[in-house]
Design a protein around this motif. Structure first.
Motif, short mmCIF file in Angstrom:
data_model
loop_
_atom_site.label_atom_id
_atom_site.label_comp_id
_atom_site.label_asym_id
_atom_site.label_seq_id
_atom_site.Cartn_x
_atom_site.Cartn_y
_atom_site.Cartn_z
N VAL A 215 0.83 -1.20 0.00
CA VAL A 215 0.00 0.00 0.00
C VAL A 215 0.87 1.26 0.00
O VAL A 215 0.47 2.31 -0.51
CB VAL A 215 -0.96 -0.03 1.21
N TRP A 216 2.09 1.15 0.54
CA TRP A 216 2.97 2.32 0.62
C TRP A 216 3.49 2.74 -0.75
O TRP A 216 3.99 3.85 -0.90
CB TRP A 216 4.14 2.01 1.56
N ALA A 217 3.36 1.87 -1.75
CA ALA A 217 3.84 2.21 -3.09
C ALA A 217 3.08 3.40 -3.67
O ALA A 217 3.59 4.08 -4.56
CB ALA A 217 3.70 1.00 -4.02
N PRO B 188 -6.57 22.16 4.37
CA PRO B 188 -5.93 20.84 4.39
C PRO B 188 -6.47 19.94 3.29
O PRO B 188 -7.61 20.10 2.83
CB PRO B 188 -6.28 20.30 5.78
N SER B 189 -5.65 19.00 2.86
CA SER B 189 -6.06 17.99 1.88
C SER B 189 -5.95 16.62 2.53
O SER B 189 -5.05 16.39 3.34
CB SER B 189 -5.15 18.03 0.65
N PHE B 190 -6.86 15.73 2.14
CA PHE B 190 -6.85 14.39 2.69
C PHE B 190 -6.80 13.37 1.56
O PHE B 190 -7.43 13.56 0.52
CB PHE B 190 -8.10 14.13 3.54
N GLY B 191 -6.10 12.29 1.79
CA GLY B 191 -6.05 11.20 0.83
C GLY B 191 -6.35 9.88 1.51
O GLY B 191 -6.06 9.70 2.70
N MET B 192 -6.97 8.98 0.75
CA MET B 192 -7.18 7.61 1.21
C MET B 192 -6.42 6.71 0.25
O MET B 192 -6.62 6.79 -0.97
CB MET B 192 -8.66 7.26 1.21
N VAL B 193 -5.56 5.86 0.77
CA VAL B 193 -4.71 5.01 -0.04
C VAL B 193 -5.00 3.55 0.32
O VAL B 193 -5.03 3.20 1.51
CB VAL B 193 -3.22 5.33 0.20
N THR B 194 -5.21 2.72 -0.68
CA THR B 194 -5.52 1.32 -0.39
C THR B 194 -5.04 0.39 -1.49
O THR B 194 -4.97 0.78 -2.66
CB THR B 194 -7.04 1.13 -0.19
N ASN B 195 -4.68 -0.81 -1.10
CA ASN B 195 -4.47 -1.90 -2.04
C ASN B 195 -5.51 -3.00 -1.78
O ASN B 195 -5.35 -4.13 -2.22
CB ASN B 195 -3.05 -2.46 -1.94
N GLY B 196 -6.55 -2.65 -1.05
CA GLY B 196 -7.60 -3.59 -0.70
C GLY B 196 -7.33 -4.27 0.63
O GLY B 196 -8.15 -4.23 1.54
N ASP B 197 -6.16 -4.88 0.76
CA ASP B 197 -5.81 -5.56 2.01
C ASP B 197 -5.54 -4.57 3.13
O ASP B 197 -5.79 -4.87 4.30
CB ASP B 197 -4.57 -6.43 1.80
N ASP B 198 -5.00 -3.40 2.78
CA ASP B 198 -4.65 -2.36 3.76
C ASP B 198 -5.18 -1.01 3.29
O ASP B 198 -5.30 -0.76 2.09
CB ASP B 198 -3.13 -2.26 3.94
N ILE B 199 -5.46 -0.14 4.27
CA ILE B 199 -5.92 1.22 4.00
C ILE B 199 -5.22 2.16 4.97
O ILE B 199 -5.10 1.85 6.17
CB ILE B 199 -7.45 1.36 4.22
N PHE B 200 -4.74 3.31 4.47
CA PHE B 200 -4.31 4.36 5.39
C PHE B 200 -4.71 5.71 4.82
O PHE B 200 -5.06 5.83 3.64
CB PHE B 200 -2.80 4.28 5.70
N PHE B 201 -4.67 6.72 5.68
CA PHE B 201 -5.09 8.07 5.31
C PHE B 201 -3.92 9.04 5.45
O PHE B 201 -3.03 8.84 6.27
CB PHE B 201 -6.26 8.53 6.19
N VAL B 202 -3.96 10.08 4.62
CA VAL B 202 -2.92 11.10 4.60
C VAL B 202 -3.56 12.47 4.79
O VAL B 202 -4.62 12.74 4.24
CB VAL B 202 -2.17 11.11 3.24
#
Length: 212
Positions: free
Chosen positions: A134-136, A154-168
């Protein structure tokens, strides 16, 4: 000269250098994923459970491609969070263009899903196939957040590869800082998916009421 963001920004170090970004250690910088979270309704819990079971079923057949991750998990999660309903609007494959400070290079890219409130960017969604960490996706997500047309907010992002999710969370003011949430791991438990939903709902609440 124009260049694709995915070609120009391939590492976190490159993103930080090109955009003069630094990761803050201030624990109060990104409270949206930790405080003010509301309990989910029974309807939301049921929807999350169905989404989770559907994802596990499809995932059990093997690795999932990026488009499948968006279709199967990320987009339904945004739906349950209410980010596809008024007053929000959505743009899929939204084009962005970013001119670097030296003015000699223009970066171009496409955001997987962009959620808007008028011209305000609420959430940038970036997904990767399950075979990738997911960090890629973090370096290009930071680049997309830098293209926010309202840098004073502020800006927000949601990053996922399905197995993992994190927010920025990223802020561009006197200094450019970003911070990350913990990783939510839907593959392990539907409670992890519920946690991600709570964060999405909190971000939508905060961005809909910037004075909070």
């Amino acid at each position: 000269m124009s260049i694709a963001i995915t070609d120009a920004i391939t590492t976190l170090a490159e993103a930080e250098r090109r955009f003069n970004l630094s990761r803050t250690e201030d624990e109060t910088f990104f409270l949206e994923w930790q405080t003010g979270l509301t309990e989910l309704s029974m309807l939301e819990q049921t929807a999350i459970d169905q989404l989770w079971r559907r994802y596990l079923y499809q995932r059990s057949l093997g690795q999932l491609l990026e488009g499948t991750v968006t279709l199967l998990l990320a987009s339904p999660l945004l739906t349950i969070a209410g980010l596809y309903d008024p007053p929000f609007r959505v743009r899929a494959e939204a084009s962005v263009q970013l001119t670097l400070d030296d003015g000699e290079e223009i970066l171009q890219g496409r955001i997987d899903v962009l959620v808007l409130l008028d011209r305000l960017w609420v959430v940038v969604l970036e997904s990767k196939k399950t075979a990738l960490s997911v960090w890629a996706a973090l370096p290009q997500t930071l680049a997309y957040l830098m293209a926010n047309p309202q840098p004073q907010l502020p800006s927000f992002g949601m990053v996922t590869n399905g197995d993992d999710i994190f927010f920025v969370k990223l802020i561009q003011q006197s200094q450019r800082h970003y911070a990350l949430s913990r990783v939510f791991a839907p593959l392990t438990s539907n409670r992890e998916l519920e946690g991600a939903l709570q964060v999405l709902k909190r971000i939508s609440q905060v961005m809909g009421n910037p004075s909070e």
